[in-house]
Design an enzyme around this catalytic site. Structure first.
Site, PDB file in Angstrom:
ATOM      1  N   LYS A   1      49.777  36.233  32.026  1.00 14.44           N
ATOM      2  CA  LYS A   1      48.743  36.946  32.795  1.00 14.44           C
ATOM      3  C   LYS A   1      49.281  37.502  34.110  1.00 14.44           C
ATOM      4  O   LYS A   1      49.765  36.753  34.948  1.00 14.44           O
ATOM      5  CB  LYS A   1      47.592  35.993  33.122  1.00 14.44           C
ATOM      6  CG  LYS A   1      46.832  35.491  31.905  1.00 14.44           C
ATOM      7  CD  LYS A   1      45.558  34.768  32.327  1.00 14.44           C
ATOM      8  CE  LYS A   1      44.710  34.476  31.120  1.00 14.44           C
ATOM      9  NZ  LYS A   1      43.393  33.947  31.490  1.00 14.44           N
TER      10      LYS A   1
ATOM     11  N   SER B   1      30.036  40.800  36.421  1.00 13.37           N
ATOM     12  CA  SER B   1      29.008  41.733  35.950  1.00 13.37           C
ATOM     13  C   SER B   1      28.290  41.259  34.688  1.00 13.37           C
ATOM     14  O   SER B   1      28.575  40.197  34.155  1.00 13.37           O
ATOM     15  CB  SER B   1      29.636  43.101  35.720  1.00 13.37           C
ATOM     16  OG  SER B   1      30.698  42.985  34.826  1.00 13.37           O
TER      17      SER B   1
ATOM     18  N   GLU C   1      42.458  42.043  37.137  1.00 14.04           N
ATOM     19  CA  GLU C   1      41.129  41.723  36.619  1.00 14.04           C
ATOM     20  C   GLU C   1      40.632  42.902  35.795  1.00 14.04           C
ATOM     21  O   GLU C   1      41.118  44.009  35.943  1.00 14.04           O
ATOM     22  CB  GLU C   1      40.137  41.526  37.784  1.00 14.04           C
ATOM     23  CG  GLU C   1      40.551  40.535  38.837  1.00 14.04           C
ATOM     24  CD  GLU C   1      40.544  39.118  38.332  1.00 14.04           C
ATOM     25  OE1 GLU C   1      39.697  38.806  37.483  1.00 14.04           O
ATOM     26  OE2 GLU C   1      41.392  38.327  38.773  1.00 14.04           O
ATOM     27  N   GLY C   2      39.651  42.632  34.974  1.00 15.06           N
ATOM     28  CA  GLY C   2      38.955  43.747  34.341  1.00 15.06           C
ATOM     29  C   GLY C   2      39.256  43.934  32.870  1.00 15.06           C
ATOM     30  O   GLY C   2      38.744  44.851  32.239  1.00 15.06           O
TER      31      GLY C   2
ATOM     32  N   ARG D   1      29.731  36.968  25.484  1.00 16.54           N
ATOM     33  CA  ARG D   1      30.396  38.181  24.969  1.00 16.54           C
ATOM     34  C   ARG D   1      31.209  37.779  23.749  1.00 16.54           C
ATOM     35  O   ARG D   1      31.808  36.701  23.724  1.00 16.54           O
ATOM     36  CB  ARG D   1      31.355  38.753  26.012  1.00 16.54           C
ATOM     37  CG  ARG D   1      30.709  39.371  27.206  1.00 16.54           C
ATOM     38  CD  ARG D   1      31.736  39.670  28.276  1.00 16.54           C
ATOM     39  NE  ARG D   1      32.422  38.471  28.706  1.00 16.54           N
ATOM     40  CZ  ARG D   1      33.490  38.446  29.487  1.00 16.54           C
ATOM     41  NH1 ARG D   1      34.026  39.563  29.902  1.00 16.54           N
ATOM     42  NH2 ARG D   1      34.051  37.309  29.847  1.00 16.54           N
TER      43      ARG D   1
ATOM     44  N   LYS E   1      44.390  34.908  39.550  1.00 13.40           N
ATOM     45  CA  LYS E   1      44.934  34.057  38.491  1.00 13.40           C
ATOM     46  C   LYS E   1      45.877  33.011  39.089  1.00 13.40           C
ATOM     47  O   LYS E   1      45.968  31.890  38.609  1.00 13.40           O
ATOM     48  CB  LYS E   1      45.700  34.902  37.461  1.00 13.40           C
ATOM     49  CG  LYS E   1      44.906  36.087  36.896  1.00 13.40           C
ATOM     50  CD  LYS E   1      43.992  35.686  35.782  1.00 13.40           C
ATOM     51  CE  LYS E   1      43.332  36.824  35.053  1.00 13.40           C
ATOM     52  NZ  LYS E   1      42.250  37.532  35.719  1.00 13.40           N
TER      53      LYS E   1
ATOM     54  N   ARG F   1      31.355  34.128  38.236  1.00 10.78           N
ATOM     55  CA  ARG F   1      31.113  33.833  36.811  1.00 10.78           C
ATOM     56  C   ARG F   1      32.332  33.123  36.256  1.00 10.78           C
ATOM     57  O   ARG F   1      33.443  33.652  36.311  1.00 10.78           O
ATOM     58  CB  ARG F   1      30.850  35.117  36.032  1.00 10.78           C
ATOM     59  CG  ARG F   1      30.099  34.880  34.708  1.00 10.78           C
ATOM     60  CD  ARG F   1      30.034  36.153  33.875  1.00 10.78           C
ATOM     61  NE  ARG F   1      31.348  36.520  33.434  1.00 10.78           N
ATOM     62  CZ  ARG F   1      31.825  37.771  33.430  1.00 10.78           C
ATOM     63  NH1 ARG F   1      31.103  38.770  33.824  1.00 10.78           N
ATOM     64  NH2 ARG F   1      33.053  38.011  33.008  1.00 10.78           N
TER      65      ARG F   1
ATOM     66  N   ASN G   1      35.616  34.599  37.892  1.00 13.13           N
ATOM     67  CA  ASN G   1      35.524  35.901  38.543  1.00 13.13           C
ATOM     68  C   ASN G   1      34.744  35.732  39.836  1.00 13.13           C
ATOM     69  O   ASN G   1      33.585  35.314  39.802  1.00 13.13           O
ATOM     70  CB  ASN G   1      34.761  36.876  37.643  1.00 13.13           C
ATOM     71  CG  ASN G   1      35.408  36.994  36.274  1.00 13.13           C
ATOM     72  OD1 ASN G   1      36.372  37.728  36.105  1.00 13.13           O
ATOM     73  ND2 ASN G   1      34.901  36.254  35.294  1.00 13.13           N
TER      74      ASN G   1
ATOM     75  N   GLU H   1      38.832  31.935  32.995  1.00 10.35           N
ATOM     76  CA  GLU H   1      39.062  32.338  34.387  1.00 10.35           C
ATOM     77  C   GLU H   1      37.758  32.250  35.155  1.00 10.35           C
ATOM     78  O   GLU H   1      36.689  32.103  34.566  1.00 10.35           O
ATOM     79  CB  GLU H   1      39.583  33.777  34.463  1.00 10.35           C
ATOM     80  CG  GLU H   1      38.574  34.789  33.962  1.00 10.35           C
ATOM     81  CD  GLU H   1      38.741  36.197  34.527  1.00 10.35           C
ATOM     82  OE1 GLU H   1      39.493  36.386  35.497  1.00 10.35           O
ATOM     83  OE2 GLU H   1      38.075  37.107  34.016  1.00 10.35           O
TER      84      GLU H   1
HETATM   85  P1  ADP Z   1      40.485  39.531  33.069  1.00  5.59           P
HETATM   86  O1  ADP Z   1      40.493  39.275  34.534  1.00  5.59           O
HETATM   87  O2  ADP Z   1      41.260  40.730  32.687  1.00  5.59           O
HETATM   88  O3  ADP Z   1      39.108  39.479  32.493  1.00  5.59           O
HETATM   89  P2  ADP Z   1      40.943  37.076  31.616  1.00  5.59           P
HETATM   90  O4  ADP Z   1      41.729  35.932  32.079  1.00  5.59           O
HETATM   91  O5  ADP Z   1      39.473  36.882  31.572  1.00  5.59           O
HETATM   92  O6  ADP Z   1      41.340  38.328  32.492  1.00  5.59           O
HETATM   93  O7  ADP Z   1      41.435  37.490  30.177  1.00  5.59           O
HETATM   94  C1  ADP Z   1      40.922  38.615  29.491  1.00  5.59           C
HETATM   95  C2  ADP Z   1      40.651  38.245  28.053  1.00  5.59           C
HETATM   96  O8  ADP Z   1      41.839  37.745  27.423  1.00  5.59           O
HETATM   97  C3  ADP Z   1      39.622  37.139  27.903  1.00  5.59           C
HETATM   98  O9  ADP Z   1      38.316  37.650  27.916  1.00  5.59           O
HETATM   99  C4  ADP Z   1      40.020  36.535  26.559  1.00  5.59           C
HETATM  100  O10 ADP Z   1      39.501  37.316  25.506  1.00  5.59           O
HETATM  101  C5  ADP Z   1      41.529  36.673  26.551  1.00  5.59           C
HETATM  102  N1  ADP Z   1      42.172  35.450  27.071  1.00  5.59           N
HETATM  103  C6  ADP Z   1      42.463  35.176  28.357  1.00  5.59           C
HETATM  104  N2  ADP Z   1      43.018  33.967  28.498  1.00  5.59           N
HETATM  105  C7  ADP Z   1      43.088  33.444  27.267  1.00  5.59           C
HETATM  106  C8  ADP Z   1      43.564  32.204  26.737  1.00  5.59           C
HETATM  107  N3  ADP Z   1      44.093  31.275  27.528  1.00  5.59           N
HETATM  108  N4  ADP Z   1      43.480  32.000  25.397  1.00  5.59           N
HETATM  109  C9  ADP Z   1      42.953  32.947  24.585  1.00  5.59           C
HETATM  110  N5  ADP Z   1      42.489  34.131  25.021  1.00  5.59           N
HETATM  111  C10 ADP Z   1      42.549  34.391  26.338  1.00  5.59           C
HETATM  112 MG    MG Z   2      37.855  37.882  32.188  1.00  6.23          MG
END
Ligand code: ADP
Ligand code: MG
Length: 495
Positions: free
Chosen positions: A385, A171, A389-390, A471, A326, A145, A166, A164
């Site tokens: 970051k 899910s 994940e999660g 979401r 990442k 995803r 996944n 990102e």
């Molecule tokens: P995870 O693997 O924990 O889901 P993500 O990279 O998806 O990691 O980041 C988790 C959340 O953080 C995202 O769903 C978003 O709400 C926020 N986020 C992540 N990267 C960014 C970004 N570059 N700008 C703004 N918000 C972000």
């Molecule tokens: Mg995410």
């Protein structure tokens, strides 16, 4: 049905890329009795449709359940950006698959990370071990995803930026496919049949199961089962059940086990076929295994290794899991990397690159020093970051200064990457979460596009965009997914 003085949904002359709520008029959003009425209808519709979660209080029980968190209204999504995400998905599928087959790239990309991050190092050890022993299964099933936000450009229009990808346990396909029915119902109760009719269905669960079923067929053993690797406690079980039921309907048997059960009762026969409790496993579908918490003992790691060594089709295999880190995402922005993997598809390279935000390595060295200095000076422009994940692990704002200040003089830096912070325009909505007072929130939606692919030896047997997930979270929170209790399920309302 509720009638009243309700303004039109979309103002004439609005540009497609403007992100205003289609139901923005304040007199509607502030009409408390109307909102309460619609909220009750939405919650009951969610329960009736099976948009469900187990409760925080009894996370292992299906005796007391609750509606899964949802928005009251569908959120506006520019149709052109949705289509863009859909079009890029098959490109991403091919890219992920090709990288997963390139150990040299993965070794190089993750070399500094595995020195600084124990969890990624352990996954990487398993990867190395199965490479040395020889890959047992030539069929690959990928369910991923790709997540995006709609970044606000200088001219106030929006563009698609990837958050990102996944590649493991992607899910919410099951529940997401049911949410449009709830939102259509809300619109009907509101007295908006035309708008209700505009809300599109989402076939994510069906499409994903098509992929699992096809891979199961290719495995070629009619008695063999699909194994869902799950957490011991799973609040989001109903999302998984949607897929399970879809597979049972196709006469494919499903079993659910956690790592410890595989450790205790899983065996490989002489042909490396995986057997658990008398069942031969055709597909090992990971709905856990992406977080250090999933490996709470050495036995869990042994179970992961057993599965990776087996002939079962892994979804994902360990290489594909690592492609979703990442760090690998950050390495993809370097010039020439995409071209190297997709030499015959220049348009695919363009489509993928168009979605990239700035991503930066902070490994030791002058480049890392420079970007760290920029982030210390202006932390609001970045997200820090870790390789996790999660949801709930990223670092934002002032905290970036603190964390970077603590690690900037050492190799621990490599456990993180920096990313440009995406700034979407907020929209107004009500987030319906159990036990939370009803309140109008400024919200940010995040669009996920599911992709499924199957490769058998070098032949791509399936490559599809497999539905979506929207979401939405309040701007009060910078990070966090649905499971983390921050984001809620939503439906795109195309503008
Ligand atoms: P995870 O693997 O924990 O889901 P993500 O990279 O998806 O990691 O980041 C988790 C959340 O953080 C995202 O769903 C978003 O709400 C926020 N986020 C992540 N990267 C960014 C970004 N570059 N700008 C703004 N918000 C972000
Ligand atoms: Mg995410």
């Amino acid at each position: 049905m509720i009638h009243g003085k309700l303004p039109g949904l979309i103002r004439p002359g609005r540009m497609d890329s403007e992100l205003l709520i289609p139901f923005e008029a304040d007199d509607v959003l502030q009409n408390h009795s109307l909102i309460q009425h619609l909220t009750l209808a939405a919650k009951d519709a969610a329960l009736l449709q099976g948009v469900l979660m187990r409760t925080k209080e009894e996370p292992s029980s299906s005796e007391t359940i609750c509606f899964a968190p949802i928005t009251l209204f569908p959120s506006p999504v520019p149709k052109n950006l949705f289509d863009q995400a859909c079009e890029a998905q098959q490109d991403f599928n091919v890219l992920i698959d090709r990288i997963s087959m390139d150990p040299e790239f993965l070794k190089k990309a993750l070399a500094s990370t595995i020195k600084a991050d124990e969890f990624t190092a352990r996954l990487f050890n398993i990867y190395n071990q199965v490479l040395e022993e020889g890959i047992t299964q030539s069929i690959t099933l990928g369910i991923n995803r790709s997540d995006y936000m709609f970044d606000k450009k200088h001219d106030q229009s929006a563009c698609l930026k990837q958050i990102e990808i996944n590649t493991i346990a992607a899910s919410f396909a099951g529940l997401a496919a049911k949410v449009p029915v709830v939102h259509r119902h809300v619109m009907h109760v509101w007295g908006k049949p035309e708008e209700a009719a505009k809300i599109q269905s989402n076939s994510a669960a069906k499409e994903i199961c098509k992929g699992i079923a096809k891979a199961w067929e290719l495995y070629g053993s009619p008695e063999a089962v699909v194994l869902f690797l799950v957490e011991r406690v799973s609040r989001n079980i109903f999302d998984q059940r949607c897929l399970e039921m879809e597979l049972w309907d196709k006469n494919i048997r499903v079993i659910r086990r956690h790592f410890i059960e595989i450790y205790e009762r899983g065996t490989l026969d002489d042909n490396k076929r995986l057997h658990v409790d008398g069942y031969e496993v055709a597909i090992a579908y990971f709905r856990s295994g992406y977080s250090p918490d999933d490996y709470h003992s050495e036995e869990c790691w042994a179970a992961r290794l057993l599965i990776e060594r087996s002939l079962a089709i892994k979804c994902p295999n360990i290489g594909t899991h690592l492609v979703g880190t990442k760090k690998v995402q950050q390495e993809l922005v370097h010039s020439g990397v995409l071209e190297n993997y997709l030499p015959e598809y220049p348009k695919a390279v363009e489509r993928i690159r168009a979605t990239f935000a700035g991503l930066y390595s902070i490994d030791e060295g002058p480049e890392g020093d420079e970007i760290i200095a920029k982030a210390m000076e202006n932390p609001e422009a970045y997200v820090l970051k870790p390789q996790r994940e999660g949801g709930g692990n990223n670092i934002f704002g002032e905290e970036i200064r603190q964390v970077l200040g603590g690690i900037k003089d050492g190799s621990k830096r490599s456990a993180y990457i920096l990313m440009d912070r995406i700034n979407p325009k907020a929209v107004k909505n009500y987030l319906l979460q159990s036990g939370t007072a009803l309140k109008l929130s400024e919200c940010i939606p995040e669009l996920g596009m599911f992709g499924v692919y199957i490769r058998s030896c070098n032949r791509l047997v399936m490559n599809i965009c497999a539905g979506h997930l929207l979401r939405t979270k309040s701007t009060e929170f910078a990070d966090g997914g649905v499971s983390a209790g921050v984001a809620v399920l939503d439906t795109p309302y195309f503008i």
